[in-house]
Write a protein that holds these residues in place. Structure first.
Motif, PDB file in Angstrom:
ATOM      1  N   SER A 102       0.840  -1.193   0.000  1.00 14.01           N
ATOM      2  CA  SER A 102       0.000   0.000   0.000  1.00 14.01           C
ATOM      3  C   SER A 102       0.876   1.244   0.000  1.00 14.01           C
ATOM      4  O   SER A 102       1.932   1.262   0.655  1.00 14.01           O
ATOM      5  N   PRO A 103       0.453   2.301  -0.691  1.00  8.93           N
ATOM      6  CA  PRO A 103       1.205   3.560  -0.622  1.00  8.93           C
ATOM      7  C   PRO A 103       1.307   4.114   0.791  1.00  8.93           C
ATOM      8  O   PRO A 103       2.240   4.861   1.105  1.00  8.93           O
ATOM      9  N   VAL A 106       4.674   3.343   2.677  1.00  2.56           N
ATOM     10  CA  VAL A 106       5.940   3.574   1.978  1.00  2.56           C
ATOM     11  C   VAL A 106       6.870   4.500   2.754  1.00  2.56           C
ATOM     12  O   VAL A 106       8.053   4.181   2.958  1.00  2.56           O
ATOM     13  N   PRO A 159      -0.336   3.222  -8.355  1.00  2.00           N
ATOM     14  CA  PRO A 159      -0.140   4.180  -7.255  1.00  2.00           C
ATOM     15  C   PRO A 159       0.964   3.766  -6.289  1.00  2.00           C
ATOM     16  O   PRO A 159       1.693   4.614  -5.772  1.00  2.00           O
ATOM     17  N   LEU A 160       1.098   2.466  -6.059  1.00  2.00           N
ATOM     18  CA  LEU A 160       2.143   1.986  -5.158  1.00  2.00           C
ATOM     19  C   LEU A 160       3.523   2.194  -5.767  1.00  2.00           C
ATOM     20  O   LEU A 160       4.440   2.701  -5.103  1.00  2.00           O
ATOM     21  N   LYS A 163       4.396   5.879  -5.707  1.00  2.00           N
ATOM     22  CA  LYS A 163       4.725   6.368  -4.361  1.00  2.00           C
ATOM     23  C   LYS A 163       6.131   5.948  -3.952  1.00  2.00           C
ATOM     24  O   LYS A 163       6.870   6.746  -3.342  1.00  2.00           O
TER      25      LYS A 163
END
Length: 337
Positions: A102-103, A106, A159-160, A163
């Motif tokens: 998941s972002p 991070v 998106p991950l 990021k």
């Protein structure tokens, strides 16, 4: 700061959103395309306990940093829309692997990984980086052989990936990207036009930094496999782990130190409900990539449900919120302390 070919990387195009442009440009970099082609052509290996002495396995949302003097191999698998991130200090050989899902994990996760790799009080360290996983989960194949991304499908991978690249670029350490095997580079399309990951796991040879596509059998994902899988499922409800990767391994003592994670009694009801579903329904409910999971995905989920049904009180698993500690045995296995 990101480096490619020893040169600081900077995106020159403005054709997409600024936050995504570095990722798009890196994916098009000739050196990284060549590295992806070489990685894709490398034969997969199967990791099992019979062939190993010292190795460490990382589950989803976990990370581990290891000393090459103590651990020979470090890796992860079962990554479809997740990313396996490798950071290695090529001076000391200290290597960290995380399985990011998941972002939201991070930024703090990167800080956790770097804590044993670099001296925060010294100038920027030189670090080798590999990103592997995160296939293009929006790609569609048309009858004429062309492919395109489907804007109506929510991507988990992009998106991950974006990021992670953004976070690396903002840090003062020097991150030399060696492998960027994600998104389109890590995607194949089957005869029905459905996209799948090419590689879902890898192993790092800690002494050399060599990365090889790999999968692990169940025995090599020990110790405490079911409890560690449960932490992934329930950790979002435990504020201790908000935005963090799950602590798993003690690099200084070469032992698993599986940090406590709490869950509410409601998970017993949820597990009972999920246990009643068919295999196909479990895939749809519990996976971000139901058409691309491994053959043991459903069985792993059912074992997880069974544990939560039997142990609704998390304190039975983590008394006094103490970690579960496992030390290495002479034959390469693990013994709980």
């Amino acid at each position: 700061m990101i480096f490619v070919d020893g040169v600081p990387f900077s995106s020159s195009s403005s054709s997409t959103n600024e936050e995504n442009q570095d990722l798009v440009s890196l994916l098009q970099h000739p050196t990284l395309i060549s590295a992806s082609d070489s990685f894709k052509a490398t034969p997969h290996i199967l990791i099992d306990t019979s062939a190993l002495t010292n190795h460490v396995y990382v589950f989803q949302r976990e990370y581990a940093t290891v000393d090459p003097a103590l651990v020979q191999l470090l890796g992860t698998d079962e990554a479809t829309t997740c990313i396996g991130l490798v950071i290695r200090n090529h001076k000391s050989g200290m290597t960290s692997v995380s399985h990011m899902d998941s972002p939201h994990v991070v930024d703090l996760g990167l800080t956790q990984m770097l804590s044993l790799l670099v001296d925060q009080n010294l100038d920027a360290a030189e670090l080798d980086v590999h990103l592997i996983g995160g296939y293009d989960d929006t790609l569609l194949e048309h009858n004429n052989g062309t492919s395109e991304s489907n804007a109506d499908v929510d991507s988990h991978s992009f998106p991950l990936c974006s990021k992670v690249v953004e976070a690396l670029q903002r840090r003062r350490q020097h991150f030399h990207i060696r492998t960027l095997f994600v998104l389109a580079h890590n995607t194949r399309i089957d005869s029905n036009g459905i996209s799948h990951p090419i590689v879902t796991g890898f192993v790092v040879e800690t002494c050399t930094g060599t990365i090889t596509p790999a999968n692990f059998d169940r025995s090599s994902r020990s110790p405490d496999e079911v409890v560690r899988r449960i932490r992934v499922t329930v950790s979002s409800g435990d504020p201790t782990w908000n935005g963090k990767l799950l602590e798993t391994y003690d690099a200084k003592k070469d032992r698993y130190q599986i940090a406590a994670c709490s869950w509410t009694p409601r998970w017993q009801y949820i597990a009972l409900s999920l246990q009643q579903l068919s295999d196909s329904e479990i895939l749809l409910r519990c996976s971000t990539s139901p058409l691309s999971e491994g053959p043991d995905f459903v069985d792993n989920e059912r074992r997880l449900f069974g544990y939560l049904i039997k142990h609704p009180n998390w304190k039975e698993t983590f008394p006094a919120r103490k970690p579960r500690i496992f030390e290495r045995t002479a034959d390469g296995g693990w013994r709980r302390c």
